[in-house]
Scaffold this motif. Structure first.
Motif, PDB file in Angstrom:
ATOM      1  N   GLU A  47       0.822  -1.208   0.000  1.00 27.51           N
ATOM      2  CA  GLU A  47       0.000   0.000   0.000  1.00 27.51           C
ATOM      3  C   GLU A  47       0.860   1.264   0.000  1.00 27.51           C
ATOM      4  O   GLU A  47       0.471   2.290   0.567  1.00 27.51           O
ATOM      5  N   GLU A  48       2.008   1.197  -0.651  1.00 27.41           N
ATOM      6  CA  GLU A  48       2.921   2.338  -0.616  1.00 27.41           C
ATOM      7  C   GLU A  48       2.297   3.595  -1.208  1.00 27.41           C
ATOM      8  O   GLU A  48       2.509   4.706  -0.715  1.00 27.41           O
ATOM      9  N   VAL A  49       1.510   3.437  -2.267  1.00 29.07           N
ATOM     10  CA  VAL A  49       0.869   4.602  -2.880  1.00 29.07           C
ATOM     11  C   VAL A  49      -0.063   5.284  -1.886  1.00 29.07           C
ATOM     12  O   VAL A  49      -0.194   6.518  -1.879  1.00 29.07           O
ATOM     13  N   ALA A  50      -0.718   4.508  -1.039  1.00 29.87           N
ATOM     14  CA  ALA A  50      -1.631   5.079  -0.046  1.00 29.87           C
ATOM     15  C   ALA A  50      -0.873   5.975   0.925  1.00 29.87           C
ATOM     16  O   ALA A  50      -1.351   7.055   1.299  1.00 29.87           O
ATOM     17  N   LEU A  51       0.313   5.548   1.337  1.00 32.44           N
ATOM     18  CA  LEU A  51       1.120   6.352   2.255  1.00 32.44           C
ATOM     19  C   LEU A  51       1.478   7.695   1.633  1.00 32.44           C
ATOM     20  O   LEU A  51       1.394   8.742   2.282  1.00 32.44           O
ATOM     21  N   HIS A  52       1.855   7.695   0.354  1.00 31.25           N
ATOM     22  CA  HIS A  52       2.256   8.938  -0.305  1.00 31.25           C
ATOM     23  C   HIS A  52       1.070   9.881  -0.481  1.00 31.25           C
ATOM     24  O   HIS A  52       1.209  11.103  -0.302  1.00 31.25           O
ATOM     25  N   VAL A  53      -0.083   9.340  -0.824  1.00 27.36           N
ATOM     26  CA  VAL A  53      -1.263  10.185  -0.991  1.00 27.36           C
ATOM     27  C   VAL A  53      -1.703  10.747   0.360  1.00 27.36           C
ATOM     28  O   VAL A  53      -2.070  11.930   0.463  1.00 27.36           O
ATOM     29  N   LEU A  54      -1.673   9.930   1.406  1.00 28.20           N
ATOM     30  CA  LEU A  54      -2.008  10.424   2.743  1.00 28.20           C
ATOM     31  C   LEU A  54      -1.054  11.542   3.152  1.00 28.20           C
ATOM     32  O   LEU A  54      -1.486  12.591   3.647  1.00 28.20           O
ATOM     33  N   SER A  55       0.237  11.340   2.942  1.00 31.12           N
ATOM     34  CA  SER A  55       1.222  12.373   3.292  1.00 31.12           C
ATOM     35  C   SER A  55       0.937  13.666   2.545  1.00 31.12           C
ATOM     36  O   SER A  55       0.986  14.765   3.115  1.00 31.12           O
ATOM     37  N   SER A  56       0.632  13.543   1.261  1.00 30.68           N
ATOM     38  CA  SER A  56       0.308  14.715   0.452  1.00 30.68           C
ATOM     39  C   SER A  56      -0.913  15.446   0.991  1.00 30.68           C
ATOM     40  O   SER A  56      -0.941  16.682   1.060  1.00 30.68           O
ATOM     41  N   SER A  57      -1.926  14.673   1.404  1.00 29.65           N
ATOM     42  CA  SER A  57      -3.146  15.299   1.923  1.00 29.65           C
ATOM     43  C   SER A  57      -2.881  16.031   3.236  1.00 29.65           C
ATOM     44  O   SER A  57      -3.507  17.057   3.519  1.00 29.65           O
ATOM     45  N   TRP A 105       4.661  14.981  21.974  1.00 28.98           N
ATOM     46  CA  TRP A 105       3.439  14.416  21.419  1.00 28.98           C
ATOM     47  C   TRP A 105       3.688  13.900  20.011  1.00 28.98           C
ATOM     48  O   TRP A 105       4.505  14.439  19.274  1.00 28.98           O
ATOM     49  N   ALA A 106       2.980  12.851  19.643  1.00 29.74           N
ATOM     50  CA  ALA A 106       3.101  12.303  18.288  1.00 29.74           C
ATOM     51  C   ALA A 106       1.800  11.603  17.914  1.00 29.74           C
ATOM     52  O   ALA A 106       1.106  11.058  18.773  1.00 29.74           O
ATOM     53  N   VAL A 107       1.501  11.641  16.633  1.00 38.13           N
ATOM     54  CA  VAL A 107       0.316  10.955  16.105  1.00 38.13           C
ATOM     55  C   VAL A 107       0.756   9.757  15.293  1.00 38.13           C
ATOM     56  O   VAL A 107       1.721   9.841  14.519  1.00 38.13           O
ATOM     57  N   PHE A 108       0.077   8.640  15.474  1.00 38.68           N
ATOM     58  CA  PHE A 108       0.220   7.507  14.560  1.00 38.68           C
ATOM     59  C   PHE A 108      -1.048   7.393  13.743  1.00 38.68           C
ATOM     60  O   PHE A 108      -2.164   7.543  14.271  1.00 38.68           O
ATOM     61  N   MET A 109      -0.870   7.071  12.436  1.00 39.28           N
ATOM     62  CA  MET A 109      -2.007   6.843  11.555  1.00 39.28           C
ATOM     63  C   MET A 109      -1.738   5.631  10.681  1.00 39.28           C
ATOM     64  O   MET A 109      -0.617   5.438  10.205  1.00 39.28           O
ATOM     65  N   ASP A 110      -2.767   4.806  10.463  1.00 35.43           N
ATOM     66  CA  ASP A 110      -2.689   3.794   9.413  1.00 35.43           C
ATOM     67  C   ASP A 110      -2.483   4.511   8.077  1.00 35.43           C
ATOM     68  O   ASP A 110      -2.896   5.666   7.909  1.00 35.43           O
ATOM     69  N   CYS A 111      -1.929   3.807   7.102  1.00 36.67           N
ATOM     70  CA  CYS A 111      -1.682   4.449   5.803  1.00 36.67           C
ATOM     71  C   CYS A 111      -2.933   4.545   4.947  1.00 36.67           C
ATOM     72  O   CYS A 111      -2.965   5.334   3.986  1.00 36.67           O
ATOM     73  N   ASP A 112      -3.966   3.775   5.264  1.00 41.28           N
ATOM     74  CA  ASP A 112      -5.167   3.741   4.416  1.00 41.28           C
ATOM     75  C   ASP A 112      -6.160   4.837   4.787  1.00 41.28           C
ATOM     76  O   ASP A 112      -7.342   4.589   5.035  1.00 41.28           O
ATOM     77  N   MET A 113      -5.659   6.065   4.799  1.00 46.34           N
ATOM     78  CA  MET A 113      -6.464   7.199   5.230  1.00 46.34           C
ATOM     79  C   MET A 113      -6.264   8.378   4.290  1.00 46.34           C
ATOM     80  O   MET A 113      -5.365   8.391   3.447  1.00 46.34           O
TER      81      MET A 113
END
Length: 238
Positions: free
Chosen positions: A15-25, A74-82
């Motif tokens: 799901e690497e593409v999902a990580l890049h799109v999430l980062s962009s958003s 403080w830090a946030v963790f997120m799944d990549c499918d977001m």
């Protein structure tokens, strides 16, 4: 400061593409600089073998976030499918120092028995609470690499590493909207394609898929523009 607002995203090779799109958003909408760190297993002190019920590579690595932050800040963790639809800084503004971790406290039973890539859908108490976590890192010292590598999945995902549930604060539900489980809402801040995202062929038409494709196109257009500028500069410097 940006160093106090770190975002960690689960990395999965499928799901690497999902990580890049999430980062962009995230970057597109952030009102302040926000460091984003992918949790890639080969770069982490992870030794546990993958469990048959583990649907992603980052099922357990997410719990290394406080350790990676030196148990400070403080830090946030997120799944990549977001997909983020609002300013991520607003999520950090919900931070409450009385808690060790803050999450959206989902209370649901999954509708489907399976999800993306044929993975089995598991049901357990506090399911999906750990898909978005706002860590108060200094209060999460039980999450050592040794514990993350050896303790059970339920010990980790049900927050048994805390003294009690009173140490778990609540985030506004719009920060973790489960696509396919909750009805379509226009005002959500974070789309979570938990059953499968539009980057998989069988989920091209899932709810909010159009927004993901728009974000991907924006990201690709930015890449094309930056590449064209670089090529122009290279020619000018010859």
């Amino acid at each position: 400061r940006a160093t106090e607002m770190r975002v960690f995203i689960g990395y999965d090779s499928a799901e690497e593409v999902a990580l890049h799109v999430l980062s962009s958003s995230i970057w597109r909408r952030a009102s302040q600089p926000v460091p984003i760190i992918p949790l890639k297993l080969s770069q982490l002190p992870m030794t546990r073998e993958r469990h048959p019920l583990q649907s992603t590579e980052f099922s357990f690595s997410r719990f290394l976030v406080p350790y990676l932050c030196g148990y400070k800040g403080w830090a946030v963790f997120m799944d990549c499918d977001m997909l983020i639809r609002d300013d991520i800084i607003e999520l950090f503004q919900e931070a409450d120092p009385q808690y060790a971790v803050q999450v959206v406290k989902h209370d649901y039973v999954p509708r489907s028995r399976s999800k993306f890539l044929g993975n089995m859908q598991t049901t357990y108490e506090k399911k999906n609470w750990s898909s978005v976590m706002l860590f108060n890192c200094e209060k999460c010292t039980a999450l050592t690499p040794e514990a993350v590598n050896s303790e059970s999945g339920l010990w980790l995902h049900q927050f048994k590493w805390l003294k009690n549930d009173e140490q778990i604060g609540e985030l506004h539900p719009t920060w973790n909207h489960l696509v396919g489980e909750y009805p379509h809402l226009p005002e959500i801040k974070n789309i979570h394609y938990t059953e499968g995202g539009p980057w998989f062929d069988e989920y091209h038409d899932t709810d909010y898929a159009d927004e993901w494709f728009i974000e991907r196109e924006r990201m690709l257009q930015s890449y094309v523009r930056s590449k064209a500028i670089k090529e122009t500069d290279d020619v000018a410097n010859v």
